[in-house]
Each structure stands twice: as structure tokens, then as C-alpha cells.
Design an enzyme around this catalytic site. Sequence first.
Site, PDB file in Angstrom:
ATOM      1  CD  GLN A  61     -17.533  -0.446  -7.005  1.00  0.00           C
ATOM      2  OE1 GLN A  61     -17.128  -1.581  -6.842  1.00  0.00           O
ATOM      3  NE2 GLN A  61     -18.264  -0.090  -8.053  1.00  0.00           N
TER       4      GLN A  61
ATOM      5  CB  SER B 187     -18.630  -4.547 -14.575  1.00  0.00           C
ATOM      6  OG  SER B 187     -18.101  -5.180 -13.420  1.00  0.00           O
TER       7      SER B 187
ATOM      8  CG  HIS C 191     -14.411  -0.797  -1.639  1.00  0.00           C
ATOM      9  ND1 HIS C 191     -14.502  -1.049  -2.996  1.00  0.00           N
ATOM     10  CD2 HIS C 191     -15.499  -1.387  -1.079  1.00  0.00           C
ATOM     11  CE1 HIS C 191     -15.589  -1.766  -3.237  1.00  0.00           C
ATOM     12  NE2 HIS C 191     -16.209  -1.984  -2.099  1.00  0.00           N
TER      13      HIS C 191
ATOM     14  CE1 TYR D 277      -4.151  -1.671  -0.172  1.00  0.00           C
ATOM     15  CE2 TYR D 277      -3.027  -3.241   1.244  1.00  0.00           C
ATOM     16  CZ  TYR D 277      -4.072  -2.920   0.412  1.00  0.00           C
ATOM     17  OH  TYR D 277      -5.055  -3.847   0.132  1.00  0.00           O
TER      18      TYR D 277
END
Length: 229
Positions: A87, A173, A105, A54
Amino acid sequence: MSDRIVVLSGAGISAESGLATFRGSGGLWEGYDINEVASMHGWRKDPAGVLEFYNMRRRQIAKVEPNGAHKAIAELEEQFDVRVVTQNIDDLHERAGSTHVLHLHGELTKARSVKKEDLIVDIGYNDIRYGDLAEDGAQLRPHIVWFGEMVPMIPEAADIVATADILIVIGTSLVVYPAAGLVDYAPPGSDRYIVDPNKPELYNFDNWHHIQEKGVSGMQQLKQILTSN
């Protein structure tokens, strides 16, 4: 009062800024097994390795810029009440100028205690190292929702979608739950647009306007449509 636009965005909107998408690469994210770097299992196994992954992502987002799609969404605030539910864990919406952004998230630029989920600190683009502690004395971890963890912002996101006069889906999607279920909260009479170069995978495509373009060109085209009405 201006109409409210709610934008649901995913990794595809940041791809044109140079950020790799999480999926579509055989379970690998830039050579890393996502199950090893985005799960409590991976964290317990190698916390230092997960932190460094990260850290690299954080350094990466510091080097890229918002693209035309992010900017077009931000510019819609000149005429509309715009809320973004993303997201994505990058900060490109904010840097483009969007003022109401909810991250489903988590956020790369924040860290939190491994013991107290609500003990969150802004770290910007700085690294987190093993041994860096929160105020409660516990190890800091990325403020990211990993696989198998609850997505705490879903109820708030659903409430936001339920207020949409215009719903825009871009860069996702919408096949991964619980985020995929958010479109169901849009009011029946709302206008719905999806920007996607491919045919959307929505289970019910009725009453949707499909702009079959990549994020930047598609969002700029949609902005023209919305602001010329």
C-alpha cells in the site's frame, strides 16, 4: 519449485526508516490535512500546493534507507518465489532488493498526465512543478491513488494473493478497503503470518500466526522461521 510467499505491506513497515504513517495522527500527515493533499478536491483547489506536498515527500524518501524488514523480505527471494503487494508509495522494497513489487496506491517516483491515466513517466526524486506537462500537453500530477479514486491494481493484487503458499501481512492493520479484502483471496490451506506489535484487527483471526513485534524485529524473526523449515 519453491513455495510462493506473498507479502502484503503497509505504512508501518516504512515507519522504522523514518517515514511518517498516513494515519494515526488525527487526519494530519506531518501537519497537512490528508483530505486536502490526497483528493481531486484538493488538487482542483490548489494544484501547486498539492505538488509541493508530494515534492517534499519525494525529497524525504530520497534521504531514508530500507530497514531490516524490507531487507528480510528481499532476502527471502534466495529460497522462495516472493511477491510484494504494498500500500506504500515509497520505493524502499525495491531499494532493499525485492524484484516483484506491486504498488496498490501508486508510486512517488512516477508522475502521470491529468488526462490520460496510463501516460506515466518515471521522475525519480525530482520535483513536479505546476506547468510541467506530459507528452499529451496536460499537466503532470503525482502517480498516486487519491481518496475517491479507483484502485486499479486491486484485481491484479487479488490474483497474486490467490497464488500464495505463504501469506505475510506486515505494517498494515488491514481495516481499510479495498486493500483489506485481499486476504480473503488467499488459498484455504496457505500458511498465514501477521507481524504487528498490537493485536491484529482482522475480523477472522483463525489460522493466523501472530508475531507480536515491530516490523524489523518481527520480520527478521519470521525469516528465521521460514528459512529453517
